[in-house]
Design a protein around this motif. Structure first.
Motif, PDB file in Angstrom:
ATOM      1  N   VAL A   1       0.842  -1.210   0.000  1.00 40.70           N
ATOM      2  CA  VAL A   1       0.000   0.000   0.000  1.00 40.70           C
ATOM      3  C   VAL A   1       0.869   1.249   0.000  1.00 40.70           C
ATOM      4  CG1 VAL A   1      -1.703   1.317   1.298  1.00 40.70           C
ATOM      5  CG2 VAL A   1      -1.936  -1.172   1.114  1.00 40.70           C
ATOM      6  N   ALA A   2       1.933   1.216   0.797  1.00 45.28           N
ATOM      7  CA  ALA A   2       2.840   2.368   0.840  1.00 45.28           C
ATOM      8  C   ALA A   2       3.488   2.600  -0.521  1.00 45.28           C
ATOM      9  CB  ALA A   2       3.915   2.147   1.909  1.00 45.28           C
TER      10      ALA A   2
ATOM     11  N   CYS B   1       3.863   5.533  -5.694  1.00 49.42           N
ATOM     12  CA  CYS B   1       3.736   5.589  -7.158  1.00 49.42           C
ATOM     13  C   CYS B   1       2.814   6.718  -7.588  1.00 49.42           C
ATOM     14  CB  CYS B   1       3.206   4.258  -7.696  1.00 49.42           C
ATOM     15  SG  CYS B   1       4.361   2.882  -7.587  1.00 49.42           S
ATOM     16  N   HIS B   2       1.652   6.823  -6.933  1.00 48.43           N
ATOM     17  CA  HIS B   2       0.709   7.889  -7.272  1.00 48.43           C
ATOM     18  C   HIS B   2       1.365   9.258  -7.100  1.00 48.43           C
ATOM     19  CE1 HIS B   2      -2.978   5.738  -8.132  1.00 48.43           C
ATOM     20  NE2 HIS B   2      -2.884   5.021  -7.011  1.00 48.43           N
ATOM     21  N   ALA B   3       2.089   9.436  -5.987  1.00 47.43           N
ATOM     22  CA  ALA B   3       2.737  10.724  -5.719  1.00 47.43           C
ATOM     23  C   ALA B   3       3.825  10.998  -6.751  1.00 47.43           C
ATOM     24  CB  ALA B   3       3.314  10.728  -4.306  1.00 47.43           C
ATOM     25  N   TRP B   4       4.593   9.977  -7.108  1.00 53.03           N
ATOM     26  CA  TRP B   4       5.684  10.142  -8.069  1.00 53.03           C
ATOM     27  C   TRP B   4       5.147  10.506  -9.445  1.00 53.03           C
ATOM     28  CZ3 TRP B   4       7.839   8.431 -12.596  1.00 53.03           C
ATOM     29  CH2 TRP B   4       9.214   8.657 -12.783  1.00 53.03           C
TER      30      TRP B   4
ATOM     31  N   GLY C   1      -5.533  -1.256  -6.838  1.00 51.87           N
ATOM     32  CA  GLY C   1      -5.746  -2.220  -5.773  1.00 51.87           C
ATOM     33  C   GLY C   1      -6.573  -3.408  -6.198  1.00 51.87           C
ATOM     34  N   VAL C   2      -6.571  -3.723  -7.492  1.00 54.52           N
ATOM     35  CA  VAL C   2      -7.384  -4.843  -7.975  1.00 54.52           C
ATOM     36  C   VAL C   2      -6.523  -5.924  -8.610  1.00 54.52           C
ATOM     37  CG1 VAL C   2      -9.435  -3.414  -8.308  1.00 54.52           C
ATOM     38  CG2 VAL C   2      -7.809  -3.676 -10.198  1.00 54.52           C
ATOM     39  N   TYR C   3      -5.198  -5.846  -8.422  1.00 50.92           N
ATOM     40  CA  TYR C   3      -4.323  -6.884  -8.973  1.00 50.92           C
ATOM     41  C   TYR C   3      -4.638  -8.195  -8.263  1.00 50.92           C
ATOM     42  CZ  TYR C   3      -0.176  -8.733 -11.274  1.00 50.92           C
ATOM     43  OH  TYR C   3       0.676  -9.452 -12.077  1.00 50.92           O
ATOM     44  N   ALA C   4      -4.792  -9.277  -9.043  1.00 50.24           N
ATOM     45  CA  ALA C   4      -5.364 -10.513  -8.513  1.00 50.24           C
ATOM     46  C   ALA C   4      -4.447 -11.267  -7.562  1.00 50.24           C
ATOM     47  CB  ALA C   4      -5.774 -11.425  -9.664  1.00 50.24           C
ATOM     48  N   THR C   5      -3.145 -11.186  -7.782  1.00 49.15           N
ATOM     49  CA  THR C   5      -2.205 -11.906  -6.917  1.00 49.15           C
ATOM     50  C   THR C   5      -1.340 -10.899  -6.165  1.00 49.15           C
ATOM     51  OG1 THR C   5      -0.594 -12.084  -8.716  1.00 49.15           O
ATOM     52  CG2 THR C   5      -2.175 -13.881  -8.471  1.00 49.15           C
ATOM     53  N   SER C   6      -0.328 -11.408  -5.456  1.00 53.37           N
ATOM     54  CA  SER C   6       0.530 -10.500  -4.686  1.00 53.37           C
ATOM     55  C   SER C   6       1.147  -9.442  -5.599  1.00 53.37           C
ATOM     56  CB  SER C   6       1.642 -11.293  -4.001  1.00 53.37           C
ATOM     57  OG  SER C   6       2.588 -10.408  -3.424  1.00 53.37           O
TER      58      SER C   6
ATOM     59  N   THR D   1       3.542  -7.415  -4.830  1.00 60.15           N
ATOM     60  CA  THR D   1       4.878  -7.034  -4.376  1.00 60.15           C
ATOM     61  C   THR D   1       5.947  -7.095  -5.459  1.00 60.15           C
ATOM     62  OG1 THR D   1       4.329  -7.745  -2.130  1.00 60.15           O
ATOM     63  CG2 THR D   1       6.659  -7.434  -2.642  1.00 60.15           C
ATOM     64  N   PRO D   2       6.085  -8.220  -6.198  1.00 62.58           N
ATOM     65  CA  PRO D   2       7.161  -8.285  -7.200  1.00 62.58           C
ATOM     66  C   PRO D   2       7.094  -7.172  -8.247  1.00 62.58           C
ATOM     67  CG  PRO D   2       6.256 -10.466  -6.801  1.00 62.58           C
ATOM     68  CD  PRO D   2       5.340  -9.502  -6.131  1.00 62.58           C
ATOM     69  N   LEU D   3       5.890  -6.879  -8.738  1.00 60.58           N
ATOM     70  CA  LEU D   3       5.766  -5.839  -9.761  1.00 60.58           C
ATOM     71  C   LEU D   3       5.949  -4.442  -9.159  1.00 60.58           C
ATOM     72  CD1 LEU D   3       2.880  -7.062 -12.094  1.00 60.58           C
ATOM     73  CD2 LEU D   3       5.344  -7.366 -12.312  1.00 60.58           C
ATOM     74  N   LEU D   4       5.464  -4.249  -7.946  1.00 61.00           N
ATOM     75  CA  LEU D   4       5.643  -2.944  -7.312  1.00 61.00           C
ATOM     76  C   LEU D   4       7.116  -2.649  -7.047  1.00 61.00           C
ATOM     77  CD1 LEU D   4       2.645  -2.844  -4.805  1.00 61.00           C
ATOM     78  CD2 LEU D   4       3.022  -1.312  -6.761  1.00 61.00           C
ATOM     79  N   VAL D   5       7.869  -3.685  -6.718  1.00 58.32           N
ATOM     80  CA  VAL D   5       9.311  -3.509  -6.529  1.00 58.32           C
ATOM     81  C   VAL D   5       9.960  -3.073  -7.840  1.00 58.32           C
ATOM     82  CG1 VAL D   5      11.476  -4.736  -6.072  1.00 58.32           C
ATOM     83  CG2 VAL D   5       9.508  -5.061  -4.563  1.00 58.32           C
ATOM     84  N   LYS D   6       9.525  -3.654  -8.966  1.00 53.55           N
ATOM     85  CA  LYS D   6      10.053  -3.256 -10.266  1.00 53.55           C
ATOM     86  C   LYS D   6       9.693  -1.803 -10.576  1.00 53.55           C
ATOM     87  CE  LYS D   6      10.088  -5.964 -13.778  1.00 53.55           C
ATOM     88  NZ  LYS D   6       9.697  -6.869 -14.897  1.00 53.55           N
ATOM     89  N   VAL D   7       8.482  -1.407 -10.245  1.00 57.30           N
ATOM     90  CA  VAL D   7       8.053  -0.026 -10.500  1.00 57.30           C
ATOM     91  C   VAL D   7       8.856   0.947  -9.645  1.00 57.30           C
ATOM     92  CG1 VAL D   7       6.129   1.598 -10.378  1.00 57.30           C
ATOM     93  CG2 VAL D   7       5.729  -0.735 -11.177  1.00 57.30           C
ATOM     94  N   GLU D   8       9.051   0.601  -8.372  1.00 63.00           N
ATOM     95  CA  GLU D   8       9.838   1.471  -7.489  1.00 63.00           C
ATOM     96  C   GLU D   8      11.262   1.617  -8.012  1.00 63.00           C
ATOM     97  OE1 GLU D   8      10.793   1.937  -2.743  1.00 63.00           O
ATOM     98  OE2 GLU D   8      10.873  -0.061  -3.641  1.00 63.00           O
ATOM     99  N   SER D   9      11.848   0.521  -8.473  1.00 61.17           N
ATOM    100  CA  SER D   9      13.205   0.565  -9.021  1.00 61.17           C
ATOM    101  C   SER D   9      13.248   1.445 -10.262  1.00 61.17           C
ATOM    102  CB  SER D   9      13.673  -0.850  -9.361  1.00 61.17           C
ATOM    103  OG  SER D   9      14.973  -0.830  -9.904  1.00 61.17           O
ATOM    104  N   ALA D  10      12.227   1.354 -11.111  1.00 61.99           N
ATOM    105  CA  ALA D  10      12.176   2.178 -12.322  1.00 61.99           C
ATOM    106  C   ALA D  10      12.093   3.660 -11.974  1.00 61.99           C
ATOM    107  CB  ALA D  10      10.978   1.777 -13.179  1.00 61.99           C
TER     108      ALA D  10
END
Length: 316
Positions: A18-19, A24-27, A55-60, A62-71
Protein backbone atom coordinates in the motif's frame (compact mmCIF):
# COMPACT_ATOMS: atom_id res chain seq x y z
CA UNK A 1 -12.98 3.70 -10.50
CA UNK A 2 -11.57 5.62 -7.56
CA UNK A 3 -8.58 4.36 -5.64
CA UNK A 4 -9.49 2.27 -2.60
CA UNK A 5 -9.25 3.71 0.87
CA UNK A 6 -6.82 1.98 3.25
CA UNK A 7 -9.72 -0.10 4.65
CA UNK A 8 -10.64 -1.30 1.16
CA UNK A 9 -7.28 -2.74 0.13
CA UNK A 10 -7.42 -6.49 -0.62
CA UNK A 11 -5.94 -8.80 2.00
CA UNK A 12 -3.04 -9.79 -0.27
CA UNK A 13 -1.88 -6.14 -0.40
CA UNK A 14 0.53 -5.78 2.52
CA UNK A 15 1.13 -2.50 4.33
CA UNK A 16 4.39 -2.18 2.38
CA UNK A 17 2.49 -2.72 -0.88
CA UNK A 18 0.00 0.00 0.00
CA UNK A 19 2.84 2.37 0.84
CA UNK A 20 4.45 1.66 -2.54
CA UNK A 21 1.17 2.26 -4.36
CA UNK A 22 0.81 5.62 -2.63
CA UNK A 23 4.44 6.41 -3.50
CA UNK A 24 3.74 5.59 -7.16
CA UNK A 25 0.71 7.89 -7.27
CA UNK A 26 2.74 10.72 -5.72
CA UNK A 27 5.68 10.14 -8.07
CA UNK A 28 3.49 10.13 -11.18
CA UNK A 29 1.87 13.39 -10.14
CA UNK A 30 5.17 15.05 -9.20
CA UNK A 31 7.04 14.02 -12.35
CA UNK A 32 4.02 14.36 -14.67
CA UNK A 33 4.39 10.85 -16.05
CA UNK A 34 1.52 8.89 -17.53
CA UNK A 35 0.92 5.40 -16.24
CA UNK A 36 1.84 4.06 -19.69
CA UNK A 37 5.22 5.82 -19.57
CA UNK A 38 6.01 4.52 -16.08
CA UNK A 39 4.93 1.00 -17.06
CA UNK A 40 7.32 1.11 -20.00
CA UNK A 41 10.17 2.13 -17.70
CA UNK A 42 9.32 -0.70 -15.32
CA UNK A 43 8.99 -3.19 -18.19
CA UNK A 44 5.49 -4.27 -17.22
CA UNK A 45 2.23 -3.87 -19.11
CA UNK A 46 0.13 -0.73 -18.73
CA UNK A 47 -2.86 -2.82 -17.71
CA UNK A 48 -0.87 -4.50 -14.94
CA UNK A 49 0.28 -1.15 -13.56
CA UNK A 50 -3.26 0.19 -13.71
CA UNK A 51 -4.54 -2.80 -11.74
CA UNK A 52 -1.70 -2.48 -9.23
CA UNK A 53 -2.45 1.16 -8.54
CA UNK A 54 -6.21 0.58 -8.27
CA UNK A 55 -5.75 -2.22 -5.77
CA UNK A 56 -7.38 -4.84 -7.98
CA UNK A 57 -4.32 -6.88 -8.97
CA UNK A 58 -5.36 -10.51 -8.51
CA UNK A 59 -2.21 -11.91 -6.92
CA UNK A 60 0.53 -10.50 -4.69
CA UNK A 61 1.51 -7.11 -6.14
CA UNK A 62 4.88 -7.03 -4.38
CA UNK A 63 7.16 -8.29 -7.20
CA UNK A 64 5.77 -5.84 -9.76
CA UNK A 65 5.64 -2.94 -7.31
CA UNK A 66 9.31 -3.51 -6.53
CA UNK A 67 10.05 -3.26 -10.27
CA UNK A 68 8.05 -0.03 -10.50
CA UNK A 69 9.84 1.47 -7.49
CA UNK A 70 13.21 0.56 -9.02
CA UNK A 71 12.18 2.18 -12.32
CA UNK A 72 11.22 5.39 -10.55
CA UNK A 73 14.52 5.46 -8.69
CA UNK A 74 16.55 4.90 -11.85
CA UNK A 75 14.55 7.54 -13.72
CA UNK A 76 15.79 10.08 -11.18
CA UNK A 77 19.40 8.99 -11.78
CA UNK A 78 19.42 9.68 -15.50
CA UNK A 79 20.51 13.29 -15.26
CA UNK A 80 24.08 13.69 -16.53
CA UNK A 81 24.31 10.21 -18.00
CA UNK A 82 24.66 9.51 -21.72
CA UNK A 83 22.81 6.26 -21.08
CA UNK A 84 19.99 6.16 -18.59
CA UNK A 85 20.38 3.90 -15.56
CA UNK A 86 17.54 1.70 -16.73
CA UNK A 87 17.25 -1.90 -15.58
CA UNK A 88 17.57 -3.47 -19.01
CA UNK A 89 18.12 -7.21 -19.33
CA UNK A 90 21.86 -6.50 -19.77
CA UNK A 91 21.91 -4.23 -16.72
CA UNK A 92 20.28 -6.91 -14.58
CA UNK A 93 22.54 -9.75 -15.68
CA UNK A 94 25.60 -7.57 -15.06
CA UNK A 95 24.45 -6.74 -11.55
CA UNK A 96 23.64 -10.41 -10.93
CA UNK A 97 27.17 -11.35 -12.03
CA UNK A 98 28.65 -8.82 -9.61
CA UNK A 99 26.40 -9.88 -6.73
CA UNK A 100 27.14 -13.58 -7.30
CA UNK A 101 30.90 -13.10 -7.48
CA UNK A 102 30.84 -10.97 -4.34
CA UNK A 103 28.60 -13.32 -2.37
CA UNK A 104 30.42 -16.54 -3.24
CA UNK A 105 33.93 -15.04 -3.51
CA UNK A 106 34.67 -16.58 -6.88
CA UNK A 107 34.70 -15.61 -10.55
CA UNK A 108 31.77 -14.47 -12.66
CA UNK A 109 32.04 -14.08 -16.42
CA UNK A 110 29.98 -11.53 -18.35
CA UNK A 111 30.37 -11.46 -22.12
CA UNK A 112 28.32 -9.31 -24.46
CA UNK A 113 28.49 -7.78 -27.89
CA UNK A 114 29.81 -4.24 -28.22
CA UNK A 115 27.20 -1.57 -27.56
CA UNK A 116 24.82 -3.62 -25.43
CA UNK A 117 25.54 -1.63 -22.27
CA UNK A 118 27.67 -4.09 -20.29
CA UNK A 119 30.38 -1.53 -19.44
CA UNK A 120 27.80 1.04 -18.37
CA UNK A 121 26.17 -1.59 -16.16
CA UNK A 122 29.35 -2.66 -14.35
CA UNK A 123 30.46 0.96 -13.93
CA UNK A 124 27.08 1.78 -12.44
CA UNK A 125 27.46 -1.17 -10.08
CA UNK A 126 30.93 -0.02 -9.03
CA UNK A 127 29.67 3.53 -8.45
CA UNK A 128 26.79 2.36 -6.25
CA UNK A 129 28.44 -0.45 -4.27
CA UNK A 130 31.26 0.25 -1.77
CA UNK A 131 34.48 -1.78 -1.89
CA UNK A 132 34.16 -2.35 -5.62
CA UNK A 133 37.19 -1.73 -7.81
CA UNK A 134 36.94 -1.60 -11.60
CA UNK A 135 39.92 -2.02 -13.92
CA UNK A 136 39.98 -1.55 -17.67
CA UNK A 137 42.40 -4.12 -19.04
CA UNK A 138 44.60 -3.25 -22.01
CA UNK A 139 46.88 -5.37 -24.22
CA UNK A 140 49.87 -3.37 -23.01
CA UNK A 141 49.15 -3.84 -19.31
CA UNK A 142 51.75 -5.97 -17.50
CA UNK A 143 51.36 -7.86 -14.22
CA UNK A 144 53.55 -5.16 -12.68
CA UNK A 145 51.42 -2.27 -13.93
CA UNK A 146 48.28 -4.15 -12.89
CA UNK A 147 49.64 -4.59 -9.37
CA UNK A 148 50.62 -0.90 -9.21
CA UNK A 149 47.13 0.13 -10.31
CA UNK A 150 45.45 -2.05 -7.70
CA UNK A 151 47.81 -0.79 -5.00
CA UNK A 152 46.79 2.81 -5.81
CA UNK A 153 43.09 1.96 -5.92
CA UNK A 154 42.89 -0.29 -2.87
CA UNK A 155 45.43 1.13 -0.40
CA UNK A 156 46.64 4.38 -1.98
CA UNK A 157 50.16 2.98 -2.15
CA UNK A 158 52.57 4.61 -4.60
CA UNK A 159 55.98 3.57 -3.26
CA UNK A 160 57.52 0.18 -2.63
CA UNK A 161 58.43 -2.92 -4.60
CA UNK A 162 55.93 -4.84 -6.74
CA UNK A 163 56.05 -7.69 -4.24
CA UNK A 164 55.28 -5.33 -1.35
CA UNK A 165 52.39 -3.78 -3.28
CA UNK A 166 50.96 -7.19 -4.13
CA UNK A 167 51.13 -8.25 -0.48
CA UNK A 168 49.51 -4.98 0.66
CA UNK A 169 46.64 -5.41 -1.80
CA UNK A 170 46.03 -8.98 -0.66
CA UNK A 171 46.26 -8.00 3.00
CA UNK A 172 43.82 -5.10 2.57
CA UNK A 173 41.27 -7.14 0.62
CA UNK A 174 41.57 -10.44 2.50
CA UNK A 175 38.25 -11.91 3.66
CA UNK A 176 36.34 -8.70 2.99
CA UNK A 177 33.25 -8.30 0.81
CA UNK A 178 35.36 -6.52 -1.81
CA UNK A 179 34.89 -7.10 -5.52
CA UNK A 180 37.24 -6.50 -8.45
CA UNK A 181 35.69 -5.99 -11.89
CA UNK A 182 37.96 -6.35 -14.91
CA UNK A 183 36.45 -4.75 -18.00
CA UNK A 184 37.79 -5.48 -21.51
CA UNK A 185 38.87 -8.80 -20.01
CA UNK A 186 39.26 -10.42 -23.42
CA UNK A 187 42.52 -8.45 -23.75
CA UNK A 188 44.09 -10.08 -20.67
CA UNK A 189 47.25 -12.10 -21.17
CA UNK A 190 47.92 -15.32 -19.23
CA UNK A 191 50.39 -13.44 -16.99
CA UNK A 192 47.87 -10.72 -16.11
CA UNK A 193 45.22 -13.32 -15.49
CA UNK A 194 47.55 -15.28 -13.21
CA UNK A 195 48.05 -12.15 -11.07
CA UNK A 196 44.30 -11.59 -10.79
CA UNK A 197 43.66 -15.24 -9.98
CA UNK A 198 46.31 -15.23 -7.24
CA UNK A 199 44.78 -12.12 -5.68
CA UNK A 200 41.40 -13.82 -5.69
CA UNK A 201 42.77 -17.04 -4.19
CA UNK A 202 44.87 -15.38 -1.49
CA UNK A 203 42.42 -12.62 -0.56
CA UNK A 204 39.27 -14.77 -0.88
CA UNK A 205 37.27 -12.16 -2.77
CA UNK A 206 35.10 -12.06 -5.88
CA UNK A 207 36.24 -11.21 -9.41
CA UNK A 208 34.08 -10.32 -12.42
CA UNK A 209 35.56 -10.70 -15.89
CA UNK A 210 33.61 -8.50 -18.29
CA UNK A 211 34.27 -8.39 -22.01
CA UNK A 212 33.10 -8.93 -25.56
CA UNK A 213 31.88 -12.18 -27.07
CA UNK A 214 35.54 -13.19 -27.51
CA UNK A 215 35.91 -13.57 -23.74
CA UNK A 216 33.80 -16.72 -23.55
CA UNK A 217 35.76 -18.15 -26.43
CA UNK A 218 38.97 -17.79 -24.43
CA UNK A 219 37.60 -19.50 -21.34
CA UNK A 220 35.71 -22.39 -22.95
CA UNK A 221 38.58 -24.43 -24.48
CA UNK A 222 39.85 -27.07 -22.09
CA UNK A 223 43.50 -26.48 -21.15
CA UNK A 224 43.41 -23.02 -22.75
CA UNK A 225 44.99 -19.89 -21.33
CA UNK A 226 41.95 -19.21 -19.13
CA UNK A 227 41.49 -22.85 -18.10
CA UNK A 228 42.15 -22.30 -14.40
CA UNK A 229 39.26 -19.83 -14.31
CA UNK A 230 36.73 -22.47 -15.34
CA UNK A 231 36.71 -24.30 -12.01
CA UNK A 232 36.50 -21.03 -10.10
CA UNK A 233 33.55 -19.57 -12.03
CA UNK A 234 30.17 -19.60 -10.31
CA UNK A 235 28.17 -17.50 -12.78
CA UNK A 236 28.63 -17.59 -16.53
CA UNK A 237 25.51 -16.81 -18.59
CA UNK A 238 25.34 -17.02 -22.36
CA UNK A 239 26.86 -14.16 -24.33
CA UNK A 240 24.47 -11.22 -24.66
CA UNK A 241 24.04 -10.44 -28.34
CA UNK A 242 21.61 -7.51 -28.25
CA UNK A 243 19.19 -5.58 -26.10
CA UNK A 244 15.55 -6.58 -26.41
CA UNK A 245 12.76 -4.38 -27.74
CA UNK A 246 11.47 -4.08 -24.16
CA UNK A 247 14.94 -2.84 -23.16
CA UNK A 248 14.80 -0.31 -25.98
CA UNK A 249 11.37 0.87 -24.87
CA UNK A 250 12.61 1.46 -21.33
CA UNK A 251 15.73 3.31 -22.52
CA UNK A 252 13.77 5.52 -24.92
CA UNK A 253 11.13 6.31 -22.31
CA UNK A 254 13.81 7.23 -19.78
CA UNK A 255 15.53 9.46 -22.32
CA UNK A 256 12.37 11.42 -23.10
CA UNK A 257 11.19 11.62 -19.51
CA UNK A 258 7.48 12.19 -18.95
CA UNK A 259 6.73 12.45 -22.67
CA UNK A 260 4.62 9.47 -23.70
CA UNK A 261 6.53 7.79 -26.55
CA UNK A 262 4.36 5.91 -29.04
CA UNK A 263 4.89 2.19 -29.59
CA UNK A 264 5.51 2.60 -33.33
CA UNK A 265 8.26 5.12 -32.60
CA UNK A 266 9.96 2.67 -30.24
CA UNK A 267 9.64 -0.13 -32.77
CA UNK A 268 11.23 2.04 -35.47
CA UNK A 269 14.08 3.11 -33.19
CA UNK A 270 14.71 -0.51 -32.23
CA UNK A 271 14.83 -1.52 -35.89
CA UNK A 272 17.41 1.16 -36.62
CA UNK A 273 19.64 0.41 -33.62
CA UNK A 274 19.75 -3.35 -34.36
CA UNK A 275 20.02 -4.28 -30.71
CA UNK A 276 22.72 -1.76 -29.78
CA UNK A 277 21.96 0.34 -26.71
CA UNK A 278 24.81 2.65 -27.64
CA UNK A 279 23.45 3.33 -31.11
CA UNK A 280 20.00 3.81 -29.66
CA UNK A 281 20.87 6.24 -26.86
CA UNK A 282 24.07 7.95 -28.00
CA UNK A 283 23.16 7.92 -31.69
CA UNK A 284 19.46 7.97 -32.47
CA UNK A 285 18.02 9.50 -29.31
CA UNK A 286 20.78 12.11 -29.06
CA UNK A 287 20.30 13.08 -32.71
CA UNK A 288 16.54 13.37 -32.31
CA UNK A 289 16.96 15.65 -29.31
CA UNK A 290 19.45 17.79 -31.23
CA UNK A 291 17.48 18.15 -34.47
CA UNK A 292 13.87 17.80 -33.33
CA UNK A 293 13.23 21.53 -32.99
CA UNK A 294 9.69 21.33 -31.71
CA UNK A 295 8.44 18.67 -34.10
CA UNK A 296 6.27 15.77 -32.97
CA UNK A 297 8.09 12.64 -31.90
CA UNK A 298 6.76 10.31 -34.58
CA UNK A 299 8.03 7.73 -37.05
CA UNK A 300 8.46 10.39 -39.74
CA UNK A 301 10.85 12.33 -37.50
CA UNK A 302 12.78 9.17 -36.60
CA UNK A 303 13.22 8.30 -40.28
CA UNK A 304 14.36 11.80 -41.15
CA UNK A 305 16.91 11.99 -38.35
CA UNK A 306 18.20 8.47 -39.05
CA UNK A 307 18.78 9.32 -42.70
CA UNK A 308 20.00 12.92 -42.49
CA UNK A 309 21.96 12.91 -39.24
CA UNK A 310 23.26 9.33 -39.07
CA UNK A 311 23.27 8.16 -42.70
CA UNK A 312 21.29 5.06 -41.78
CA UNK A 313 19.55 3.09 -44.48
CA UNK A 314 15.81 3.71 -44.61
CA UNK A 315 13.56 1.05 -43.11
CA UNK A 316 10.55 0.12 -45.19
Amino acid sequence: MSDPTPQQWPAHYTAADVALVEKCHAWIAEHKYTQAALARLARISSSSLNQLLKGVYATSPTPLLVKVESAMRHAEETSGHAMAAVETSVFRVAHTACDMARRYRNFAVLSAFVGTGKTFAVKHYAATHPNTYIIEATPTMTPQSLTKLLARMVVGLEKGSIADKFDQVVSSLKNTDSLIIVDEAETLTPHQLHTIRRIRDLANIGIVLCGTEHLSGLIKPAHGQFDQIRSRTGFWPETVRAITEADAAALVQAAFGAEDVADDVIARLYAYCKGSARMLVEGLVAAIKEFRRGRSLDVKLVDAVAKQALCLQSIA
